[in-house]
Design a protein around this motif. Structure first.
Motif, PDB file in Angstrom:
ATOM      1  N   VAL A  41       0.572   0.638   0.018  1.00  0.00           N
ATOM      2  CA  VAL A  41       0.228   0.938   1.412  1.00  0.00           C
ATOM      3  C   VAL A  41       1.492   1.151   2.240  1.00  0.00           C
ATOM      4  O   VAL A  41       1.581   2.084   3.053  1.00  0.00           O
ATOM      5  CB  VAL A  41      -0.626  -0.198   2.009  1.00  0.00           C
ATOM      6  N   GLN A  42       2.487   0.292   2.027  1.00  0.00           N
ATOM      7  CA  GLN A  42       3.719   0.402   2.820  1.00  0.00           C
ATOM      8  C   GLN A  42       4.419   1.734   2.576  1.00  0.00           C
ATOM      9  O   GLN A  42       4.849   2.393   3.543  1.00  0.00           O
ATOM     10  CB  GLN A  42       4.661  -0.751   2.475  1.00  0.00           C
ATOM     11  N   ILE A  43       4.550   2.132   1.317  1.00  0.00           N
ATOM     12  CA  ILE A  43       5.228   3.399   1.021  1.00  0.00           C
ATOM     13  C   ILE A  43       4.489   4.576   1.648  1.00  0.00           C
ATOM     14  O   ILE A  43       5.099   5.482   2.232  1.00  0.00           O
ATOM     15  CB  ILE A  43       5.374   3.586  -0.499  1.00  0.00           C
ATOM     16  N   ARG A  44       3.169   4.565   1.589  1.00  0.00           N
ATOM     17  CA  ARG A  44       2.396   5.668   2.177  1.00  0.00           C
ATOM     18  C   ARG A  44       2.463   5.642   3.696  1.00  0.00           C
ATOM     19  O   ARG A  44       2.533   6.693   4.347  1.00  0.00           O
ATOM     20  CB  ARG A  44       0.946   5.595   1.706  1.00  0.00           C
ATOM     21  N   ALA A  45       2.433   4.441   4.276  1.00  0.00           N
ATOM     22  CA  ALA A  45       2.501   4.345   5.735  1.00  0.00           C
ATOM     23  C   ALA A  45       3.845   4.854   6.254  1.00  0.00           C
ATOM     24  O   ALA A  45       3.903   5.596   7.246  1.00  0.00           O
ATOM     25  CB  ALA A  45       2.275   2.902   6.176  1.00  0.00           C
ATOM     26  N   LEU A  46       4.914   4.481   5.580  1.00  0.00           N
ATOM     27  CA  LEU A  46       6.243   4.923   6.008  1.00  0.00           C
ATOM     28  C   LEU A  46       6.400   6.430   5.815  1.00  0.00           C
ATOM     29  O   LEU A  46       7.128   7.084   6.567  1.00  0.00           O
ATOM     30  CB  LEU A  46       7.322   4.174   5.229  1.00  0.00           C
ATOM     31  N   ALA A  47       5.723   6.986   4.821  1.00  0.00           N
ATOM     32  CA  ALA A  47       5.819   8.425   4.559  1.00  0.00           C
ATOM     33  C   ALA A  47       5.043   9.246   5.573  1.00  0.00           C
ATOM     34  O   ALA A  47       5.239  10.465   5.663  1.00  0.00           O
ATOM     35  CB  ALA A  47       5.313   8.736   3.154  1.00  0.00           C
ATOM     36  N   GLY A  48       4.159   8.592   6.340  1.00  0.00           N
ATOM     37  CA  GLY A  48       3.342   9.322   7.310  1.00  0.00           C
ATOM     38  C   GLY A  48       4.096   9.798   8.527  1.00  0.00           C
ATOM     39  O   GLY A  48       3.583  10.605   9.302  1.00  0.00           O
ATOM     40  N   ASN A  49       5.318   9.272   8.729  1.00  0.00           N
ATOM     41  CA  ASN A  49       6.176   9.710   9.843  1.00  0.00           C
ATOM     42  C   ASN A  49       5.484   9.561  11.190  1.00  0.00           C
ATOM     43  O   ASN A  49       5.571  10.430  12.060  1.00  0.00           O
ATOM     44  CB  ASN A  49       6.638  11.157   9.631  1.00  0.00           C
ATOM     45  N   GLN A  50       4.767   8.440  11.345  1.00  0.00           N
ATOM     46  CA  GLN A  50       4.111   8.108  12.604  1.00  0.00           C
ATOM     47  C   GLN A  50       4.503   6.680  12.995  1.00  0.00           C
ATOM     48  O   GLN A  50       4.832   5.861  12.125  1.00  0.00           O
ATOM     49  CB  GLN A  50       2.587   8.201  12.470  1.00  0.00           C
ATOM     50  N   HIS A  70       5.680  -9.691 -14.425  1.00  0.00           N
ATOM     51  CA  HIS A  70       6.775  -8.903 -13.867  1.00  0.00           C
ATOM     52  C   HIS A  70       6.515  -7.425 -14.116  1.00  0.00           C
ATOM     53  O   HIS A  70       6.147  -7.035 -15.226  1.00  0.00           O
ATOM     54  CB  HIS A  70       8.093  -9.336 -14.527  1.00  0.00           C
ATOM     55  N   THR A  71       6.686  -6.597 -13.078  1.00  0.00           N
ATOM     56  CA  THR A  71       6.449  -5.153 -13.198  1.00  0.00           C
ATOM     57  C   THR A  71       7.592  -4.350 -12.597  1.00  0.00           C
ATOM     58  O   THR A  71       8.381  -4.859 -11.793  1.00  0.00           O
ATOM     59  CB  THR A  71       5.140  -4.736 -12.492  1.00  0.00           C
ATOM     60  N   HIS A  72       7.656  -3.074 -13.003  1.00  0.00           N
ATOM     61  CA  HIS A  72       8.646  -2.114 -12.490  1.00  0.00           C
ATOM     62  C   HIS A  72       7.935  -0.922 -11.856  1.00  0.00           C
ATOM     63  O   HIS A  72       8.347   0.217 -12.047  1.00  0.00           O
ATOM     64  CB  HIS A  72       9.526  -1.571 -13.619  1.00  0.00           C
ATOM     65  N   THR A  73       6.874  -1.129 -11.117  1.00  0.00           N
ATOM     66  CA  THR A  73       6.137   0.014 -10.571  1.00  0.00           C
ATOM     67  C   THR A  73       6.994   0.796  -9.579  1.00  0.00           C
ATOM     68  O   THR A  73       7.903   0.244  -8.947  1.00  0.00           O
ATOM     69  CB  THR A  73       4.858  -0.441  -9.859  1.00  0.00           C
ATOM     70  N   THR A  74       6.678   2.068  -9.426  1.00  0.00           N
ATOM     71  CA  THR A  74       7.434   2.910  -8.501  1.00  0.00           C
ATOM     72  C   THR A  74       7.404   2.338  -7.084  1.00  0.00           C
ATOM     73  O   THR A  74       8.444   2.236  -6.415  1.00  0.00           O
ATOM     74  CB  THR A  74       6.864   4.336  -8.500  1.00  0.00           C
ATOM     75  N   GLU A  75       6.217   1.957  -6.631  1.00  0.00           N
ATOM     76  CA  GLU A  75       6.089   1.436  -5.266  1.00  0.00           C
ATOM     77  C   GLU A  75       6.770   0.074  -5.118  1.00  0.00           C
ATOM     78  O   GLU A  75       7.371  -0.224  -4.090  1.00  0.00           O
ATOM     79  CB  GLU A  75       4.611   1.324  -4.891  1.00  0.00           C
ATOM     80  N   GLY A  76       6.671  -0.758  -6.157  1.00  0.00           N
ATOM     81  CA  GLY A  76       7.311  -2.068  -6.103  1.00  0.00           C
ATOM     82  C   GLY A  76       8.821  -1.957  -6.044  1.00  0.00           C
ATOM     83  O   GLY A  76       9.484  -2.641  -5.259  1.00  0.00           O
ATOM     84  N   VAL A  77       9.391  -1.089  -6.878  1.00  0.00           N
ATOM     85  CA  VAL A  77      10.842  -0.894  -6.862  1.00  0.00           C
ATOM     86  C   VAL A  77      11.270  -0.267  -5.539  1.00  0.00           C
ATOM     87  O   VAL A  77      12.319  -0.627  -4.968  1.00  0.00           O
ATOM     88  CB  VAL A  77      11.290  -0.026  -8.052  1.00  0.00           C
ATOM     89  N   ALA A  78      10.461   0.658  -5.012  1.00  0.00           N
ATOM     90  CA  ALA A  78      10.798   1.297  -3.740  1.00  0.00           C
ATOM     91  C   ALA A  78      10.874   0.275  -2.607  1.00  0.00           C
ATOM     92  O   ALA A  78      11.831   0.272  -1.815  1.00  0.00           O
ATOM     93  CB  ALA A  78       9.771   2.382  -3.416  1.00  0.00           C
TER      94      ALA A  78
END
Length: 256
Positions: free
Chosen positions: A201-210, A113-121
């Motif tokens: 990958v998902q967080i970065r893809a969504l941040a790309g605004n494309q 179990h983890t609480h990573t920033t990307e996982g929580v996001a």
């Protein structure tokens, strides 16, 4: 300057099978720290000890993940009681989640179990994990969700956690983090590596605004068979020896 914790060796006090489990679990903790997925002293990895006693190993509360050793791990029973009174205490929130899964999943050796920033996001996003990457397909073929109910201390949450996980090996804990299970510590770690990477990958893809191109639904259905081919049927065990060699080069001592 702080001193290193002195933990007496348990190697001669446990079976060879338990000792190997302890070594692998300590390695998993240090790998979590190495990849930056730890959360100070919080979150947990547990491993079930073979036998009818339903005992499992979990981290001592207060130790950083990069200093955990095979001998420092705490053996507890299904009720969260330490078997060795000289051991550190454990985090009751960690015990609630892990004991719930170990109680009903005899096929599971390890729960991570983890609480990573990307996982929580991703856990906070309404649609959860999206089919945006090859990495996402492996968890999507075997993924469960559990709604947030506060810090996991309540006994009655166990039944809902068990029902939500079912027979899956990947779970996203809403507004909380990520969880993987496996028939070995190596399998649970590989699962977490893939799930974490998919979230990054998902967080970065969504941040790309494309505009995004999701992977077609039909491909998800074939991914399990392809996973077996990629790992030659060995799962996480294919990568595990290399990960241990990496630790020996960077942060040795987990075998103590």
């Amino acid at each position: 300057m702080s001193e290193q914790l002195a933990i007496p060796s348990k190697k001669d006090q446990v079976s060879a099978e338990e000792w190997q489990l302890r070594v692998d679990l300590a390695a998993a903790y240090r790998l979590i720290a190495l990849y930056g997925w730890d959360d100070l002293i919080f979150t947990h990895i547990s491993a079930r000890i073979p036998g009818d006693d339903h005992h499992f190993l979990i981290n001592p509360y207060g130790m950083m993940f990069d200093e955990i050793t095979a001998s420092s791990l705490v053996r507890v029973d299904q009720d969260g009681n330490k078997l060795d009174p000289d051991d550190f205490d454990i985090n009751p929130a960690g015990f609630t989640i892990h004991s719930a899964i170990h109680a009903v999943r005899e096929d599971v050796v390890c729960v991570m179990h983890t609480h990573t920033t990307e996982g929580v996001a991703v856990s906070a996003q309404q649609h959860g994990l999206l089919p945006l990457s090859q990495q996402s397909l492996f968890p999507l073929s075997n993924l469960a969700y559990h709604d947030y109910e506060g810090v996991a201390l309540r006994e009655d949450e166990k039944a809902r956690l068990q029902a939500d996980l079912g027979g899956n090996n990947f779970m996203i804990l809403r507004n909380h983090g990520l969880l993987t299970t496996g028939g070995s510590i190596a399998d649970a770690f590989l699962g977490m590596y893939i799930l974490q990477k998919a979230c990054e990958v998902q967080i970065r893809a969504l941040a790309g605004n494309q505009p995004l191109t999701p992977i077609p639904d039909g491909i998800v259905d074939t991914i399990r068979q392809q996973a077996e081919q990629v790992t030659r049927g060995m799962g996480g065990k294919l990568a595990w020896p290399g990960l241990l060699r990496k630790l020996d080069r960077i942060n040795a001592g987990f075998r103590d």
